[in-house]
Scaffold this motif. Structure first.
Motif, short mmCIF file in Angstrom:
data_model
loop_
_atom_site.label_atom_id
_atom_site.label_comp_id
_atom_site.label_asym_id
_atom_site.label_seq_id
_atom_site.Cartn_x
_atom_site.Cartn_y
_atom_site.Cartn_z
N TYR A 118 12.90 11.49 -12.23
CA TYR A 118 13.89 10.43 -12.39
C TYR A 118 13.66 9.30 -11.39
N HIS A 119 13.05 9.61 -10.25
CA HIS A 119 12.83 8.60 -9.21
C HIS A 119 11.53 8.86 -8.48
N TRP A 120 10.95 7.77 -7.96
CA TRP A 120 9.83 7.86 -7.04
C TRP A 120 10.36 8.36 -5.70
N PRO A 121 9.51 9.00 -4.88
CA PRO A 121 9.95 9.44 -3.55
C PRO A 121 10.52 8.32 -2.69
N LEU A 122 9.93 7.12 -2.73
CA LEU A 122 10.43 6.02 -1.91
C LEU A 122 11.81 5.54 -2.37
N PRO A 126 0.81 -1.24 0.00
CA PRO A 126 0.00 0.00 0.00
C PRO A 126 0.84 1.28 0.00
N LEU A 127 2.08 1.21 0.49
CA LEU A 127 2.92 2.41 0.47
C LEU A 127 3.21 2.88 -0.95
N LEU A 128 3.17 1.94 -1.91
CA LEU A 128 3.46 2.34 -3.29
C LEU A 128 2.36 3.21 -3.87
N ASP A 152 13.69 -4.57 -9.23
CA ASP A 152 13.18 -4.43 -10.60
C ASP A 152 12.00 -3.47 -10.68
N ARG A 153 12.11 -2.34 -9.98
CA ARG A 153 10.99 -1.41 -9.93
C ARG A 153 10.93 -0.54 -11.18
N PRO A 154 9.75 -0.40 -11.78
CA PRO A 154 9.62 0.48 -12.95
C PRO A 154 9.82 1.94 -12.56
N GLY A 155 10.16 2.76 -13.57
CA GLY A 155 10.34 4.18 -13.34
C GLY A 155 9.03 4.93 -13.39
N THR A 156 9.09 6.21 -13.18
CA THR A 156 7.91 7.07 -13.22
C THR A 156 7.49 7.29 -14.68
N PRO A 157 6.27 7.82 -14.91
CA PRO A 157 5.84 8.11 -16.29
C PRO A 157 6.70 9.18 -16.97
N ALA A 158 7.52 9.90 -16.21
CA ALA A 158 8.32 10.98 -16.80
C ALA A 158 9.60 10.48 -17.47
N VAL A 159 9.91 9.18 -17.29
CA VAL A 159 11.13 8.62 -17.90
C VAL A 159 10.73 7.50 -18.86
N PRO A 160 11.61 7.14 -19.80
CA PRO A 160 11.31 6.04 -20.72
C PRO A 160 11.07 4.74 -19.95
N PRO A 161 10.23 3.85 -20.50
CA PRO A 161 9.94 2.58 -19.82
C PRO A 161 11.22 1.80 -19.52
N ARG A 193 1.05 8.66 -5.77
CA ARG A 193 0.25 9.90 -5.69
C ARG A 193 1.13 11.09 -5.34
N LEU A 194 2.08 10.88 -4.44
CA LEU A 194 3.00 11.95 -4.08
C LEU A 194 3.87 12.34 -5.27
N SER A 195 4.31 11.36 -6.03
CA SER A 195 5.11 11.63 -7.22
C SER A 195 4.30 12.44 -8.23
N ASP A 196 3.05 12.05 -8.45
CA ASP A 196 2.21 12.79 -9.40
C ASP A 196 2.06 14.26 -9.01
N ALA A 197 2.02 14.51 -7.70
CA ALA A 197 1.86 15.88 -7.23
C ALA A 197 3.14 16.69 -7.35
N LEU A 198 4.29 16.01 -7.32
CA LEU A 198 5.58 16.71 -7.28
C LEU A 198 6.26 16.84 -8.64
N VAL A 199 6.02 15.90 -9.54
CA VAL A 199 6.77 15.88 -10.80
C VAL A 199 6.39 17.07 -11.68
N ARG A 200 7.37 17.91 -11.93
CA ARG A 200 7.26 19.03 -12.86
C ARG A 200 8.63 19.24 -13.49
N PRO A 201 8.98 18.46 -14.50
CA PRO A 201 10.33 18.54 -15.08
C PRO A 201 10.66 19.95 -15.57
N ASP A 202 11.78 20.47 -15.12
CA ASP A 202 12.25 21.78 -15.58
C ASP A 202 13.76 21.81 -15.45
N ARG A 203 14.34 22.92 -15.86
CA ARG A 203 15.80 23.05 -15.84
C ARG A 203 16.36 23.05 -14.42
#
Length: 211
Positions: A169-173, A23-25, A103-112, A30-40
């Motif tokens: 680039y990474h999930w918070p966990l 359940p922590l995942l 073998d954890r997948p990356g976030t939607p912001a990085v290639p599969p 959800r935390l990642s979705d709220a924080l991810v805003r790729p910028d310089r």
């Protein structure tokens, strides 16, 4: 021992959640979705965890520590710098198998891809900047300078961690898990350094007489 046991237990808990899709995942995503805003800015902050940035900082601290301890006639002056270097060497040794195992997948912001837990960049930043701080603190006489060094270390580690999550680039966990791993390695540096200081106090120096 508390500084070693608590991070170990937390690291085991997070690893179990990653392996079991616990359940922590869900909270992590959800935390990642709220924080991810790729910028310089996030890209530059994440670079603080690059080997090309963190390793030279640690190398300089190792050299200064070795020079100062040897110059003051400290017995086994080489031990704290050697422990610091070993801690950083252990980062890829420990992180690479964990990435392959979880073998954890990356976030939607990085290639599969997979192999994102734990974060190698976070572990590198934590151990490199943390070790540099631990080694230099006993050499500083001013409390204000020591507090400033600790604050700078925290800013560098937190900046790299935030940049990695903000950029996606990474999930918070992934980052929290690497904090735990880094804390365990830093505990080893502390124990070795304290052992060296006790030996120095109790053993006459060959170069300068009684310590």
């Amino acid at each position: 021992m508390l500084l070693l046991v608590v991070p170990l237990l937390l690291f085991l808990l997070i690893t179990w959640q990653v392996l079991a899709d616990g359940p922590l995942l869900g909270l992590d995503e959800r935390l990642s979705d709220a924080l991810v805003r790729p910028d310089r800015a996030s890209e530059l902050l994440s670079d603080l965890g690059n080997v090309e940035v963190a390793v030279p900082v640690l190398a300089l601290a190792l050299a200064v520590t070795a020079w100062r301890l040897r110059a003051t006639g400290t017995d086994r002056w080489w031990l704290p710098p050697a422990a610091g270097a070993a801690a950083l060497v252990l980062v890829p040794v420990l992180v690479a198998p964990m990435k392959a195992w979880t073998d954890r997948p990356g976030t939607p912001a990085v290639p599969p891809a997979t192999g994102y837990f734990p974060s190698g960049h976070t572990a590198t930043a934590t151990v490199a900047y943390g070790t540099a701080t631990l080694l230099l603190l006993p050499l500083l006489g001013s409390p204000a300078v020591r507090r400033g060094l600790i604050a700078l270390c925290a800013l560098l580690v937190l900046g790299a961690s935030y940049g990695l999550v903000r950029r996606g680039y990474h999930w918070p966990l992934d980052v929290v898990g690497s904090w735990c791993l880094g804390a365990m390695l830093l505990s080893g540096v502390v124990l070795v350094s304290r052992s060296s200081r006790r030996t120095s106090v109790g053993t006459p120096s060959r170069r300068s007489g009684p310590s």
